[in-house]
Design an enzyme around this catalytic site. Structure first.
Site, PDB file in Angstrom:
ATOM      1  N   LYS A 269      67.303  43.926  36.757  1.00  0.00           N
ATOM      2  CA  LYS A 269      67.354  43.872  35.083  1.00  0.00           C
ATOM      3  C   LYS A 269      68.589  44.642  34.950  1.00  0.00           C
ATOM      4  O   LYS A 269      69.145  45.684  35.493  1.00  0.00           O
ATOM      5  CB  LYS A 269      66.740  44.870  34.453  1.00  0.00           C
ATOM      6  CG  LYS A 269      65.471  43.398  33.847  1.00  0.00           C
ATOM      7  CD  LYS A 269      63.965  44.308  33.874  1.00  0.00           C
ATOM      8  CE  LYS A 269      62.847  43.710  32.797  1.00  0.00           C
ATOM      9  NZ  LYS A 269      62.980  42.591  32.265  1.00  0.00           N
ATOM     10  N   ASP A 339      62.493  38.523  38.366  1.00  0.00           N
ATOM     11  CA  ASP A 339      61.954  39.388  37.169  1.00  0.00           C
ATOM     12  C   ASP A 339      60.457  38.485  36.723  1.00  0.00           C
ATOM     13  O   ASP A 339      59.968  39.184  35.788  1.00  0.00           O
ATOM     14  CB  ASP A 339      62.959  40.049  36.472  1.00  0.00           C
ATOM     15  CG  ASP A 339      63.141  39.846  34.805  1.00  0.00           C
ATOM     16  OD1 ASP A 339      62.338  41.432  35.381  1.00  0.00           O
ATOM     17  OD2 ASP A 339      63.988  40.600  34.487  1.00  0.00           O
ATOM     18  N   ARG A 343      53.413  37.523  35.606  1.00  0.00           N
ATOM     19  CA  ARG A 343      52.290  36.134  35.815  1.00  0.00           C
ATOM     20  C   ARG A 343      52.570  35.906  37.479  1.00  0.00           C
ATOM     21  O   ARG A 343      51.065  35.541  37.551  1.00  0.00           O
ATOM     22  CB  ARG A 343      53.797  34.933  35.744  1.00  0.00           C
ATOM     23  CG  ARG A 343      54.618  34.825  36.908  1.00  0.00           C
ATOM     24  CD  ARG A 343      55.898  33.033  35.885  1.00  0.00           C
ATOM     25  NE  ARG A 343      56.567  34.341  34.551  1.00  0.00           N
ATOM     26  CZ  ARG A 343      57.631  33.168  34.236  1.00  0.00           C
ATOM     27  NH1 ARG A 343      57.609  32.128  34.560  1.00  0.00           N
ATOM     28  NH2 ARG A 343      58.510  34.022  33.049  1.00  0.00           N
TER      29      ARG A 343
HETATM   30  N1  BES Z   1      58.482  42.193  31.556  1.00  0.00           N
HETATM   31  C1  BES Z   1      59.455  41.670  31.274  1.00  0.00           C
HETATM   32  C2  BES Z   1      59.607  40.515  30.221  1.00  0.00           C
HETATM   33  C3  BES Z   1      59.490  41.504  28.694  1.00  0.00           C
HETATM   34  C4  BES Z   1      60.790  41.453  27.982  1.00  0.00           C
HETATM   35  C5  BES Z   1      58.473  42.479  28.218  1.00  0.00           C
HETATM   36  C6  BES Z   1      61.157  43.052  27.604  1.00  0.00           C
HETATM   37  C7  BES Z   1      59.067  43.032  26.755  1.00  0.00           C
HETATM   38  C8  BES Z   1      60.340  43.138  26.710  1.00  0.00           C
HETATM   39  C9  BES Z   1      59.224  40.370  32.560  1.00  0.00           C
HETATM   40  O1  BES Z   1      58.477  41.035  33.216  1.00  0.00           O
HETATM   41  C10 BES Z   1      60.200  39.622  32.372  1.00  0.00           C
HETATM   42  O2  BES Z   1      61.091  40.229  32.944  1.00  0.00           O
HETATM   43  N2  BES Z   1      60.774  38.628  31.844  1.00  0.00           N
HETATM   44  C11 BES Z   1      61.908  37.322  32.394  1.00  0.00           C
HETATM   45  C12 BES Z   1      61.470  36.251  32.640  1.00  0.00           C
HETATM   46  C13 BES Z   1      62.042  35.190  32.955  1.00  0.00           C
HETATM   47  C14 BES Z   1      62.974  35.835  34.548  1.00  0.00           C
HETATM   48  C15 BES Z   1      61.877  33.794  33.610  1.00  0.00           C
HETATM   49  C16 BES Z   1      62.568  37.351  30.923  1.00  0.00           C
HETATM   50  O3  BES Z   1      61.527  37.008  29.726  1.00  0.00           O
HETATM   51  O4  BES Z   1      63.396  37.397  30.577  1.00  0.00           O
HETATM   52 ZN    ZN Z   2      57.156  42.628  33.603  1.00  0.00          ZN
HETATM   53 ZN    ZN Z   3      60.085  41.239  34.841  1.00  0.00          ZN
END
Ligand code: BES
Ligand code: ZN
Ligand code: ZN
Length: 488
Positions: A269, A339, A343
């Site tokens: 990230k 990331d 899931r």
């Molecule tokens: N934990 C994050 C989702 C998230 C983002 C929660 C902002 C709260 C605030 C999750 O693990 C993630 O990183 N999701 C990615 C998925 C993508 C890589 C398909 C996302 O939402 O960008």
């Molecule tokens: Zn996450």
């Molecule tokens: Zn994530």
């Protein structure tokens, strides 16, 4: 803060601040009218001067100069009656507490605006609104800190049981909030496990925690891969509540995403995107908070709480984009983005949950930014392939005063998860990210009835607002408890 119920008359009750609600465009309640009489019409006069008609969060306040038992009377607008649900009542009490704190008036009386469960919602709101997360500050601001010592509800004895229940629930939600607010160097997977173990002191509660070796021995390939670069070892947590009463049927199984930190892994990230990722265990906090309440309330419904807890870190031992994982269910997953880790952890937890022959599985997860793009940061996404269950969850949320909105599953979008090398990939196409994430989970729920709540938005609040305090909100606990109530 001490909460109690008394049948005292509003004019007689001795306190620093007496708070009464008024619905918008309605006549003052009997309690307000009586107080107004005792104050020689001063409340009506002040309300007219301020054009106060009960608009939400507007207020009229007066010092009583000893003409009634309260030193000060505050009339707080509740907004329109048909728009005011349980959340508005909780806000009302929280705003009353805010006012008492600002005025340094420690003894508060609250007059519930309606009968039924208003007193309980007010109690909940007062306790949730008074929550502070300040244990990491060595010097407290504003010493001696203003405190509200007691909140007394002017209601009849029938309200007592609801208020006691509200006290338990508020305690559980506030503990869930603290788990979310604690940063990742404090709230580790083991800390979540420790919280769960603490619940075993209650009757009917058994807690099982799997350590890394046991997780490996069981073949939970998703949880193992996500945690493999972390120094903090993963934990798989199972809290089982069995009611005293026999023959209560199949359990309701709650599953929570417990990422105590999500750096994104090798699909790292940005700095800005990472700072809040200590909250990526809010789903597990909601599940553990609910189990905390269940353990005390002892409902006649079997409820299990399952948490996959770990950190998604980075290092020479990281799992990689392109790795193929063998999951607990036996399915294989091609990792295209490290990331999209939640899931992977949930997939193993859902498979475990499905083995428990549940009446239904409800999972909660801060799963996708896409869900926040779609619904904003106050509403959770609700997904299910079972319309009846989706309706049940939506109805429970409505009654609880938590905002959820159903989003569709779409077999066309699910095609974007197809993998050339494995059974499925962990990354959908460019569009509908919250939906494809839900459809990934769907692969692992077996034939169980299942609903998924993406709480990425409402898990955290940017600022104080009524009973919601900045930081972890404890979102989900009220909906889950409502669902458990309805499952009897
Ligand atoms: N934990 C994050 C989702 C998230 C983002 C929660 C902002 C709260 C605030 C999750 O693990 C993630 O990183 N999701 C990615 C998925 C993508 C890589 C398909 C996302 O939402 O960008
Ligand atoms: Zn996450
Ligand atoms: Zn994530």
């Amino acid at each position: 803060m001490k909460l109690s119920v008394t049948r005292a008359e509003p004019t007689q009750f001795t306190c620093d601040l007496l708070v009464i609600g008024r619905y918008q465009d309605e006549a003052p309640s009997a309690a307000e009218a009586t107080l107004d009489g005792a104050l020689g019409g001063a409340l009506t006069a002040a309300a007219e001067r301020l054009r106060f008609k009960g608009q939400s969060r507007k207020k009229v306040a007066l010092d009583t100069a000893g003409r009634v038992g309260a030193a000060r009377v505050l009339v707080l607008g509740l907004g329109k009656r048909d728009e005011a649900g349980p959340a508005a009542l909780r806000d009302h009490a929280a705003l009353a507490v805010d006012e008492a704190l600002a005025l340094r008036m420690p003894v508060v009386g609250l007059v519930p605006p309606d009968a039924d469960d208003a007193a309980a919602q007010l109690a909940l709101g007062a306790l949730l609104g008074a929550y502070r997360f300040d244990q990491l500050k060595s010097e407290k601001e504003d010493e001696p800190r203003p405190r509200v010592e007691s909140v007394t509800l002017l209601a009849d004895a029938a309200a007592e049981a609801g208020v006691r229940r509200a006290e338990i629930i508020a305690g559980s939600i506030n503990r869930a909030r603290t788990l979310v607010n604690e940063p990742a160097n404090i709230c580790t997977p083991e800390r979540l496990a420790e919280f769960a173990r603490g619940l075993a002191k209650h009757p009917g509660v058994e807690v099982t925690v799997l350590d890394e070796d046991e997780i490996r021995a069981r073949g939970m390939g998703g949880l193992l891969a996500v945690s493999q670069a972390a120094t903090q070892p993963p934990r798989f947590i199972h809290v089982k509540y069995t009611p005293q009463k026999a023959g209560t049927g199949a359990p309701l199984v709650l599953v929570g995403k417990g990422l105590t930190f999500d750096s994104g892994g090798l699909s790292i990230k940005t700095g800005k995107g990472m700072v809040d990722m200590y909250m990526d265990m809010a789903g597990s906090a909601a599940v553990l908070g609910t189990m905390d309440a269940v353990a005390q309330l002892q409902p006649d419904v079997a409820v299990h709480g399952i948490v996959g807890a770990c950190e998604n870190m980075i290092g020479g031992n990281s799992f990689r984009p392109s790795d193929v994982l063998k999951m607990y269910s036996g399915k294989t997953v091609e990792v295209l983005n490290t990331d999209a880790e939640g899931r992977l952890v949930l997939a193993d937890a859902l498979h475990y949950a499905a083995q428990l022959k549940p009446r239904a599985i409800i999972d909660l997860a801060t799963l996708t930014g896409a869900c926040m793009v779609g619904l904003g940061n106050f509403t959770a996404g609700l997904f299910s392939d079972d319309d009846a269950l989706a309706d049940e969850v939506a109805q429970a949320a409505k009654q609880a005063g938590e905002k959820v909105w159903r989003l569709p599953l779409d077999p066309k979008l699910a095609e974007t998860l197809e993998s050339k090398r494995a059974d499925v990939t962990n990354l959908g196409g460019s569009w509908g990210g919250a939906i494809t994430a839900a459809q990934f989970l769907q692969h692992f729920k077996g034939d169980a009835r299942w609903a998924h709540l993406d709480i990425a938005g409402p898990a955290m609040a940017e600022k104080d607002d009524g009973y919601v305090r900045a930081g972890g909100t404890g979102f989900g606990v009220l909906t889950l408890l409502q669902l458990i109530e309805g499952a009897r």
